[in-house]
Design an enzyme around this catalytic site. Structure first.
Site, PDB file in Angstrom:
ATOM      1  NE  ARG A   8      32.409  -4.737  87.677  1.00  0.00           N
ATOM      2  CZ  ARG A   8      33.472  -5.673  87.271  1.00  0.00           C
ATOM      3  NH1 ARG A   8      33.216  -7.043  88.048  1.00  0.00           N
ATOM      4  NH2 ARG A   8      34.253  -5.708  86.474  1.00  0.00           N
TER       5      ARG A   8
ATOM      6  CG  MET B 247      32.136 -18.793  89.232  1.00  0.00           C
ATOM      7  SD  MET B 247      31.729 -20.529  89.906  1.00  0.00           S
ATOM      8  CE  MET B 247      31.904 -19.994  91.614  1.00  0.00           C
TER       9      MET B 247
ATOM     10  CG  LEU C 293      21.670 -18.159  85.854  1.00  0.00           C
ATOM     11  CD1 LEU C 293      21.692 -19.534  84.755  1.00  0.00           C
ATOM     12  CD2 LEU C 293      21.825 -16.973  84.867  1.00  0.00           C
TER      13      LEU C 293
ATOM     14  CG  HIS D 108      28.017 -30.229  91.758  1.00  0.00           C
ATOM     15  ND1 HIS D 108      28.142 -28.586  92.258  1.00  0.00           N
ATOM     16  CD2 HIS D 108      28.004 -30.982  92.795  1.00  0.00           C
ATOM     17  CE1 HIS D 108      28.437 -29.033  93.521  1.00  0.00           C
ATOM     18  NE2 HIS D 108      28.440 -30.131  93.975  1.00  0.00           N
TER      19      HIS D 108
ATOM     20  CD  GLN E  28      40.069 -40.747  86.654  1.00  0.00           C
ATOM     21  OE1 GLN E  28      39.212 -41.539  87.353  1.00  0.00           O
ATOM     22  NE2 GLN E  28      41.329 -41.050  86.820  1.00  0.00           N
TER      23      GLN E  28
ATOM     24  CD  GLU F 140      34.322 -30.979  86.843  1.00  0.00           C
ATOM     25  OE1 GLU F 140      33.929 -30.221  86.373  1.00  0.00           O
ATOM     26  OE2 GLU F 140      34.705 -31.001  87.729  1.00  0.00           O
TER      27      GLU F 140
END
Length: 209
Positions: A61, A91, A94, A110, A179, A181
Site C-alpha cells: 500500500r 501474501m 508478485l 504450498h 510433517q 512443510e
C-alpha cells in the site's frame, strides 16, 4: 555462498524451520541475509531478530501500484545481492515481471499435493478446508518454483501426510506444517544453494546427486 531472502507476512513458522536448519548446518552453501515482510507486525520479524538476521518491511500500500511495488522489491533484492527468494507465507502477489526477473530463483511452499487444492483462492486454512470437504485420505505439501501462474511453477519436491478421522482444518494444517512443510522447505533451499536443481524446457525439475 548463496544469499537468501525470505519473504513473509505472518507468524513465520516456515522461516523458523529454515533458520533452525541453518543453525544446525543443514543449509549448505547458503545463508539467509534478509527477511522482508509485507506486514510490520508480523511475528516473523521477531524470529529474524532472534536469529540475528536483518528484517525489513515493504508494504504494497506504500506504492502507487502492484507493478511499482514489485519493481521496488526487485531493486532491493538486487542491492542485497540476493540469489534465492523464498516465499514463506508471503501474501502479496508478485507480478509477471518480477517472476521473469528471478526465473527459477523463487521458491514457494504450498500446503497440498499440487495439482490438488491449489491456484487462486487456495491458501492457508482454505486449502485444508477444501481437502476435508473432498474427503481425501492423503494430503501434504509441495515446494515449487514460482512463475506468474498461482501455484503453477515447476514442482521441486512433495511430501505426503495422512488425513486422520476427526481432523479439523486447524489440526490438519499443523500436521502438514510439522510433517511436510518444515521438512521440505529447508531441504529444497539447501538443494538450490548446492546447485543441485535444474529445470528442463518443459518445466521438469531434476535433482542431481
Amino acid at each position: 555462498m548463496v544469499n537468501i531472502a525470505v519473504l513473509v507476512s505472518g507468524g513465520g513458522t516456515n522461516l523458523q524451520a529454515i533458520l533452525d536448519a541453518q543453525a544446525r548446518g543443514e543449509i549448505k552453501n547458503g545463508r539467509v541475509r534478509a527477511v522482508i515482510s509485507s506486514n510490520e507486525s508480523a511475528y516473523a520479524l521477531e524470529r529474524a531478530r532472534n536469529a540475528g538476521v536483518p528484517g525489513y518491511v515493504m508494504k504494497k500500500r506504500d506504492y502507487a501500484s502492484g507493478a511499482e511495488y514489485c519493481a521496488a522489491l526487485a531493486r532491493f533484492l538486487h542491492e542485497k545481492d540476493v540469489e534465492l527468494v523464498v516465499l514463506a507465507g508471503f501474501m502479496t502477489v508478485l507480478d509477471e515481471g518480477f517472476c521473469r526477473e528471478f526465473e527459477n530463483r523463487i521458491i514457494n511452499v504450498h500446503p497440498s499435493l499440487i495439482p490438488s487444492f491449489c491456484g487462486d483462492g487456495y491458501y492457508g486454512l482454505h486449502v485444508h478446508e477444501a481437502a476435508l470437504r473432498k474427503g481425501v485420505k492423503v494430503t501434504g505439501a509441495t515446494v515449487h518454483f514460482v512463475n506468474a501462474i498461482t501455484d503453477g511453477g515447476p514442482i521441486i519436491a512433495q511430501k505426503a501426510v495422512e488425513v486422520l478421522p476427526g481432523d479439523t482444518p486447524e489440526v490438519l494444517q499443523k500436521r502438514v506444517m510439522a510433517q511436510a512443510e518444515h521438512v521440505l522447505l529447508p531441504h529444497v533451499v539447501s538443494l538450490f544453494c548446492e546447485g543441485r536443481l535444474s529445470v528442463s524446457d518443459d518445466g521438469i525439475v531434476t535433482i542431481s546427486e
